[in-house]
Design a protein around this motif. Sequence first.
Motif, PDB file in Angstrom:
ATOM      1  N   LEU A   5      21.211 -20.339   4.096  1.00 48.20           N
ATOM      2  CA  LEU A   5      20.429 -20.884   2.860  1.00 48.20           C
ATOM      3  C   LEU A   5      19.973 -19.760   2.129  1.00 48.20           C
ATOM      4  N   LYS A   6      20.014 -18.550   2.519  1.00 46.55           N
ATOM      5  CA  LYS A   6      19.979 -17.532   1.738  1.00 46.55           C
ATOM      6  C   LYS A   6      20.993 -17.192   0.632  1.00 46.55           C
ATOM      7  N   LEU A   7      22.274 -17.217   1.324  1.00 51.52           N
ATOM      8  CA  LEU A   7      23.504 -17.200   0.473  1.00 51.52           C
ATOM      9  C   LEU A   7      23.632 -18.164  -0.369  1.00 51.52           C
ATOM     10  N   LEU A   8      23.344 -19.494  -0.032  1.00 47.42           N
ATOM     11  CA  LEU A   8      23.392 -20.595  -1.000  1.00 47.42           C
ATOM     12  C   LEU A   8      22.426 -20.596  -2.037  1.00 47.42           C
ATOM     13  N   THR A   9      21.320 -20.083  -1.784  1.00 47.17           N
ATOM     14  CA  THR A   9      20.410 -20.019  -2.839  1.00 47.17           C
ATOM     15  C   THR A   9      20.479 -18.598  -3.811  1.00 47.17           C
ATOM     16  N   GLU A  10      20.911 -17.746  -3.435  1.00 46.24           N
ATOM     17  CA  GLU A  10      21.553 -16.537  -4.034  1.00 46.24           C
ATOM     18  C   GLU A  10      22.801 -17.076  -5.016  1.00 46.24           C
ATOM     19  N   GLN A  11      23.764 -17.561  -4.352  1.00 51.02           N
ATOM     20  CA  GLN A  11      25.023 -18.202  -5.280  1.00 51.02           C
ATOM     21  C   GLN A  11      24.815 -19.218  -6.133  1.00 51.02           C
ATOM     22  N   LEU A  12      23.629 -20.092  -5.780  1.00 47.42           N
ATOM     23  CA  LEU A  12      23.367 -21.163  -6.850  1.00 47.42           C
ATOM     24  C   LEU A  12      23.102 -20.575  -8.221  1.00 47.42           C
ATOM     25  N   ASN A  13      22.553 -19.461  -8.349  1.00 45.12           N
ATOM     26  CA  ASN A  13      22.030 -18.821  -9.503  1.00 45.12           C
ATOM     27  C   ASN A  13      23.411 -18.191 -10.275  1.00 45.12           C
ATOM     28  N   ARG A  14      24.525 -18.381  -9.836  1.00 48.96           N
ATOM     29  CA  ARG A  14      25.593 -17.678 -10.436  1.00 48.96           C
ATOM     30  C   ARG A  14      26.460 -19.116 -10.948  1.00 48.96           C
ATOM     31  N   TRP A  47      28.123 -23.319 -10.131  1.00 50.92           N
ATOM     32  CA  TRP A  47      28.684 -24.425  -9.110  1.00 50.92           C
ATOM     33  C   TRP A  47      29.814 -23.533  -8.255  1.00 50.92           C
ATOM     34  N   ARG A  48      30.536 -22.973  -9.117  1.00 46.95           N
ATOM     35  CA  ARG A  48      31.720 -22.304  -8.339  1.00 46.95           C
ATOM     36  C   ARG A  48      31.676 -21.354  -7.407  1.00 46.95           C
ATOM     37  N   ALA A  49      30.344 -20.440  -7.701  1.00 40.70           N
ATOM     38  CA  ALA A  49      30.058 -19.240  -6.669  1.00 40.70           C
ATOM     39  C   ALA A  49      29.277 -19.929  -5.433  1.00 40.70           C
ATOM     40  N   PHE A  50      28.566 -21.203  -5.696  1.00 37.32           N
ATOM     41  CA  PHE A  50      27.822 -21.733  -4.920  1.00 37.32           C
ATOM     42  C   PHE A  50      28.823 -22.442  -3.976  1.00 37.32           C
ATOM     43  N   CYS A  51      29.960 -23.123  -4.207  1.00 40.83           N
ATOM     44  CA  CYS A  51      30.947 -23.831  -3.564  1.00 40.83           C
ATOM     45  C   CYS A  51      31.484 -22.933  -2.589  1.00 40.83           C
ATOM     46  N   ASP A  52      31.901 -21.750  -3.170  1.00 36.30           N
ATOM     47  CA  ASP A  52      32.870 -20.795  -2.375  1.00 36.30           C
ATOM     48  C   ASP A  52      31.947 -19.854  -1.525  1.00 36.30           C
ATOM     49  N   ALA A  53      30.155 -20.133  -1.402  1.00 46.64           N
ATOM     50  CA  ALA A  53      29.528 -19.228  -0.617  1.00 46.64           C
ATOM     51  C   ALA A  53      30.001 -19.205   0.654  1.00 46.64           C
ATOM     52  N   PRO A  54      30.261 -17.980   1.295  1.00 48.04           N
ATOM     53  CA  PRO A  54      30.809 -17.714   2.789  1.00 48.04           C
ATOM     54  C   PRO A  54      29.867 -18.183   3.768  1.00 48.04           C
ATOM     55  N   VAL A  55      29.259 -19.476   3.896  1.00 40.72           N
ATOM     56  CA  VAL A  55      28.255 -19.785   4.639  1.00 40.72           C
ATOM     57  C   VAL A  55      29.240 -20.281   6.101  1.00 40.72           C
ATOM     58  N   ASP A  56      28.191 -20.567   7.282  1.00 39.76           N
ATOM     59  CA  ASP A  56      28.991 -21.037   8.268  1.00 39.76           C
ATOM     60  C   ASP A  56      28.427 -22.409   8.418  1.00 39.76           C
ATOM     61  N   GLU A  57      29.590 -23.340   8.161  1.00 35.74           N
ATOM     62  CA  GLU A  57      29.540 -24.683   8.111  1.00 35.74           C
ATOM     63  C   GLU A  57      29.197 -25.358   9.763  1.00 35.74           C
ATOM     64  N   GLY A  58      29.897 -24.724  10.474  1.00 33.24           N
ATOM     65  CA  GLY A  58      29.652 -25.137  11.967  1.00 33.24           C
ATOM     66  C   GLY A  58      28.096 -25.292  12.368  1.00 33.24           C
ATOM     67  N   VAL A  59      27.353 -23.998  12.092  1.00 36.00           N
ATOM     68  CA  VAL A  59      25.984 -24.068  12.395  1.00 36.00           C
ATOM     69  C   VAL A  59      25.348 -24.970  11.119  1.00 36.00           C
ATOM     70  N   MET A  60      25.500 -25.007  10.186  1.00 37.25           N
ATOM     71  CA  MET A  60      24.802 -25.795   9.096  1.00 37.25           C
ATOM     72  C   MET A  60      24.670 -27.429   9.542  1.00 37.25           C
TER      73      MET A  60
END
Length: 375
Positions: free
Chosen positions: A46-55, A57-70
């Motif tokens: 969530l921290k990564l997504l919030t940070e990237q959202l300010n940059r 959609w492209r940065a938001f979509c490419d955020a290196p999140v752990d989708e398995g845990v999410m």
Amino acid sequence: MRALFTMKKSAVFQIIGVVCLICQALALEDPSKVSQNIDNVQKNNLKLLTEQLNRGWRAFCDAPVDEGVMSLFQGINPSDARLLVMTITNQSVELPIKSMGQIKDFDIQADRKTLIYVNAFHTADSYFSVQEHLTLLQNSRRDLNVIVVDFAKDVAQLYYAVRHHLSVHGYFVYKILRALKDAGIPMEDVTLAGHSVGANIAALGAQLFAKENKQVVGQLIAIDPATMCRTTDILVKQNVAGRVVVLHGEGDVFGVRVPMGHIDIYPNGIGYFPRRKLQPGCESKICSHMYPFVLFMEALIEGVMIPATKCESWAKFRQGDCNFQNTINIGLVYPSNAKGLYFCLTQPNPPFTYMEHGLRYKTKRLEKSTTKKSN
């Protein structure tokens, strides 16, 4: 040969032994620690997504999140979406999306105009709170059938909407339209509206409905449609509804800049050119992206007139070379002959309207000194 078999058999037993040791270790591990580790990974997501959202959609979509845990957390699946409808006693009721067929059992009347607002942009409680504005809209506009389709529980839900679930969300909107049609609601009296990602979801629902029923909904109002992760997911087009109105706001990293509708409104000219200017009172691009949503809500909830005039370009508007006889007001109702580009000036704080003075660029020069710090 027997020796080789004995060696293989021994190796198998060794592997089994190692697996058993691992299983024992996992069994002995404190379940609360496992849960805590998962929670920590999700917090980082969530921290990564919030940070990237300010940059954007492209940065938001490419955020290196752990989708398995999410995916372990609630609020990710499209079926977690909710509907908000009103009862005859003026109470807002929340329904699961799977209960869309029950819409007709609530305060939906065929002699009213119908507004379906598709929300896919979660905001924290603030001046720009989407949820608070939509609640006020439902409570104040009892002359309309107002249905809110909420796909945005949190930033993780938004991430899945733009990455994976757009088509499913659009299908849900289509099913809602079908349910309303079956309940006797005239489709020409229906307006679909949505901001950002919600604008593209609403457009997809309208497109699916038109394809399956050989009939278009009356109107789509797309509020600063999102540029999305893929250009193929930008679905706001003129042919999805009888009238398509696009209210632009940012036009750089969040919102689409180019004209897309029968009517394209550019408040303060922001987004018309690829220049990094901000809406009045804004200090960030995401604020500029939210700004037209607040204009739309002010027009619908407060009944404030926010006029815009047809003009060939922003440069012509600045010169005062426009057709001031061809004006419209931001909201739900537009003249049948309205078509093309429209511009206006608005204020940094509510009430945002300058009324008829917002049709002349000279007002901008008078207010420049008060908005310079914000921009």
